[in-house]
Design a protein around this motif. Structure first.
Motif, PDB file in Angstrom:
ATOM      1  N   LEU A   1       1.846   7.871   2.281  1.00  0.00           N
ATOM      2  CA  LEU A   1       1.949   6.905   3.371  1.00  0.00           C
ATOM      3  C   LEU A   1       0.675   6.079   3.524  1.00  0.00           C
ATOM      4  O   LEU A   1       0.737   4.895   3.878  1.00  0.00           O
ATOM      5  CB  LEU A   1       2.283   7.625   4.681  1.00  0.00           C
ATOM      6  N   LEU A   2      -0.477   6.682   3.247  1.00  0.00           N
ATOM      7  CA  LEU A   2      -1.719   5.908   3.259  1.00  0.00           C
ATOM      8  C   LEU A   2      -1.687   4.837   2.172  1.00  0.00           C
ATOM      9  O   LEU A   2      -2.101   3.689   2.393  1.00  0.00           O
ATOM     10  CB  LEU A   2      -2.928   6.824   3.043  1.00  0.00           C
ATOM     11  N   ALA A   3      -1.198   5.213   0.983  1.00  0.00           N
ATOM     12  CA  ALA A   3      -1.096   4.244  -0.115  1.00  0.00           C
ATOM     13  C   ALA A   3      -0.130   3.117   0.259  1.00  0.00           C
ATOM     14  O   ALA A   3      -0.396   1.943  -0.030  1.00  0.00           O
ATOM     15  CB  ALA A   3      -0.639   4.953  -1.387  1.00  0.00           C
ATOM     16  N   CYS A   4       0.975   3.467   0.895  1.00  0.00           N
ATOM     17  CA  CYS A   4       1.939   2.450   1.337  1.00  0.00           C
ATOM     18  C   CYS A   4       1.315   1.509   2.367  1.00  0.00           C
ATOM     19  O   CYS A   4       1.551   0.292   2.334  1.00  0.00           O
ATOM     20  CB  CYS A   4       3.181   3.115   1.922  1.00  0.00           C
ATOM     21  N   LEU A   5       0.508   2.080   3.259  1.00  0.00           N
ATOM     22  CA  LEU A   5      -0.166   1.259   4.259  1.00  0.00           C
ATOM     23  C   LEU A   5      -1.159   0.312   3.596  1.00  0.00           C
ATOM     24  O   LEU A   5      -1.269  -0.863   3.974  1.00  0.00           O
ATOM     25  CB  LEU A   5      -0.882   2.163   5.269  1.00  0.00           C
ATOM     26  N   GLY A   6      -1.867   0.829   2.584  1.00  0.00           N
ATOM     27  CA  GLY A   6      -2.800  -0.017   1.841  1.00  0.00           C
ATOM     28  C   GLY A   6      -2.087  -1.166   1.153  1.00  0.00           C
ATOM     29  O   GLY A   6      -2.582  -2.306   1.130  1.00  0.00           O
TER      30      GLY A   6
ATOM     31  N   LEU B   1      -0.988  -3.775   3.737  1.00  0.00           N
ATOM     32  CA  LEU B   1      -2.107  -4.572   4.235  1.00  0.00           C
ATOM     33  C   LEU B   1      -2.827  -5.344   3.127  1.00  0.00           C
ATOM     34  O   LEU B   1      -3.795  -6.054   3.397  1.00  0.00           O
ATOM     35  CB  LEU B   1      -3.116  -3.664   4.949  1.00  0.00           C
ATOM     36  N   LYS B   2      -2.343  -5.145   1.871  1.00  0.00           N
ATOM     37  CA  LYS B   2      -2.947  -5.829   0.720  1.00  0.00           C
ATOM     38  C   LYS B   2      -4.443  -5.531   0.610  1.00  0.00           C
ATOM     39  O   LYS B   2      -5.279  -6.440   0.425  1.00  0.00           O
ATOM     40  CB  LYS B   2      -2.697  -7.334   0.792  1.00  0.00           C
ATOM     41  N   LEU B   3      -4.762  -4.247   0.727  1.00  0.00           N
ATOM     42  CA  LEU B   3      -6.162  -3.835   0.632  1.00  0.00           C
ATOM     43  C   LEU B   3      -6.643  -3.888  -0.817  1.00  0.00           C
ATOM     44  O   LEU B   3      -5.864  -3.764  -1.763  1.00  0.00           O
ATOM     45  CB  LEU B   3      -6.329  -2.415   1.188  1.00  0.00           C
ATOM     46  N   HIS B   4      -7.941  -4.035  -0.961  1.00  0.00           N
ATOM     47  CA  HIS B   4      -8.578  -4.095  -2.280  1.00  0.00           C
ATOM     48  C   HIS B   4      -8.386  -2.769  -3.019  1.00  0.00           C
ATOM     49  O   HIS B   4      -8.219  -1.709  -2.407  1.00  0.00           O
ATOM     50  CB  HIS B   4     -10.069  -4.391  -2.096  1.00  0.00           C
TER      51      HIS B   4
ATOM     52  N   PHE C   1     -10.906   2.657   3.690  1.00  0.00           N
ATOM     53  CA  PHE C   1     -10.471   1.542   4.533  1.00  0.00           C
ATOM     54  C   PHE C   1     -11.563   0.471   4.626  1.00  0.00           C
ATOM     55  O   PHE C   1     -11.292  -0.728   4.536  1.00  0.00           O
ATOM     56  CB  PHE C   1     -10.109   2.029   5.937  1.00  0.00           C
ATOM     57  N   PHE C   2     -12.800   0.921   4.817  1.00  0.00           N
ATOM     58  CA  PHE C   2     -13.915  -0.004   4.992  1.00  0.00           C
ATOM     59  C   PHE C   2     -14.080  -0.883   3.758  1.00  0.00           C
ATOM     60  O   PHE C   2     -14.199  -2.116   3.875  1.00  0.00           O
ATOM     61  CB  PHE C   2     -15.194   0.786   5.276  1.00  0.00           C
TER      62      PHE C   2
ATOM     63  N   ARG D   1     -13.100  -5.069   3.256  1.00  0.00           N
ATOM     64  CA  ARG D   1     -14.229  -5.982   3.133  1.00  0.00           C
ATOM     65  C   ARG D   1     -14.373  -6.550   1.734  1.00  0.00           C
ATOM     66  O   ARG D   1     -15.147  -7.491   1.521  1.00  0.00           O
ATOM     67  CB  ARG D   1     -15.528  -5.267   3.524  1.00  0.00           C
ATOM     68  N   SER D   2     -13.692  -5.975   0.753  1.00  0.00           N
ATOM     69  CA  SER D   2     -13.892  -6.420  -0.638  1.00  0.00           C
ATOM     70  C   SER D   2     -12.966  -7.570  -0.999  1.00  0.00           C
ATOM     71  O   SER D   2     -11.952  -7.811  -0.361  1.00  0.00           O
ATOM     72  CB  SER D   2     -13.648  -5.242  -1.566  1.00  0.00           C
TER      73      SER D   2
END
Length: 286
Positions: A222-227, A230-233, A280-281, A285-286
């Motif tokens: 679920l963390l990976a799905c959230l990433g 949110l289109k995280l780096h 997350f940080f 930010r990346s």
């Protein structure tokens, strides 16, 4: 009792000598502040939430020890707690509880009205939790809600709303305590069974490790799905890989169900929270 021993008794009551609970309460709140602030959370909010977390941790410990004062003496791990030994009386503990509630209220009144309303729900969960283990095998589910309630509060404080992402993170964060508190309950399994205290460790018996692994797996997925949502780096996923390594290490520690190794696995979760915050940080930010 001289002043030194009295001070030490209050340190033990508030668990100031065991800060693990404060870290486990703090990390999901920092995850949420990071996301709600798009990687640049308010410094003022970080300060207020850190103070609030430590106050709520102490408040929760006092509530728990008051509720369990007739049980703790029957459990090896808790038999020397101040309310059991008589180092601190019930009236003094209740007075301390009032003081902590007052200071917690002072902190929360610095926030917006939505956050204040949510804070009262969090306080209710804190008061309810110690009594759930008398009636249900799922007190770990309740502590999951209580230890993750900082997530919607953080979003509310930062954005004056709790968006769907905030609630998704809250649901996800609630899985983490469900796993680690089951590990914690494995430490007291024998004593809890003897005195009639319920837990997921007792409910699942020899399938406890499988249950923990399933919850941990769901937590990571679920963390990976959230990433992804949110289109995280990609650095976010690197952080998740390190987190997976820590969870696998916990499974190794609890494989023989030895209390001291289960407790070590429980303590390891402070690093899990830290790696997820870093993920997350960096991802934001990346």
């Amino acid at each position: 009792m001289n002043q030194h021993y009295r001070f030490r008794a209050y340190v033990h009551l508030l668990r100031l000598d065991r800060p693990i609970g404060s870290f486990l309460l703090l990390w999901p709140t920092l995850w949420a502040l990071c996301l709600a602030g798009n990687g640049h959370p308010s410094g003022r909010l970080i300060f207020l939430f850190i103070v609030g977390v430590f106050l709520m941790r102490g408040l929760g410990c006092v509530i728990n020890d008051i509720a369990d004062r007739n049980f703790d003496g029957l459990v090896a791990r808790t038999k020397n707690r101040p309310l059991v030994t008589g180092e601190i009386g019930l009236s003094a503990a209740l007075a301390l509880l009032v003081v902590l509630c007052f200071f917690a209220l002072c902190v929360v009144l610095q926030l917006n009205s939505l956050t204040i309303k949510l804070a009262f729900i969090g306080l209710a969960l804190t008061f309810i939790y110690p009594y759930t283990k008398r009636f249900t095998y799922w007190p770990q589910g309740v502590i999951g809600l209580a230890f993750s309630w900082g997530v919607p509060m953080a979003f509310a404080a930062q954005t004056n709303q709790v968006p769907i992402v905030g609630w998704l993170l809250f649901v996800n964060a609630s899985l983490w305590p469900l796993a680690y508190d089951t590990i914690y309950a494995m430490v007291d399994r024998h004593d809890d069974k003897a005195i009639g205290i319920k837990s997921t460790a007792l409910l699942f018996g020899q399938h406890d490790r499988l249950f923990i692994a399933g919850v941990q797996f769901s937590f990571i997925v679920l963390l990976a799905c959230l990433g992804h949502l949110l289109k995280l780096h990609r650095l976010f996923y690197v952080g998740l890989l390190f987190t997976v390594g820590l969870l696998l290490y916990q499974q190794y520690l609890i494989k023989d169900r030895k209390p001291e190794r289960c407790f070590k696995a429980f303590l390891n979760n402070a690093w899990v929270g830290a790696f997820i915050f870093l993920a997350f940080f960096l991802g934001m930010r990346s």
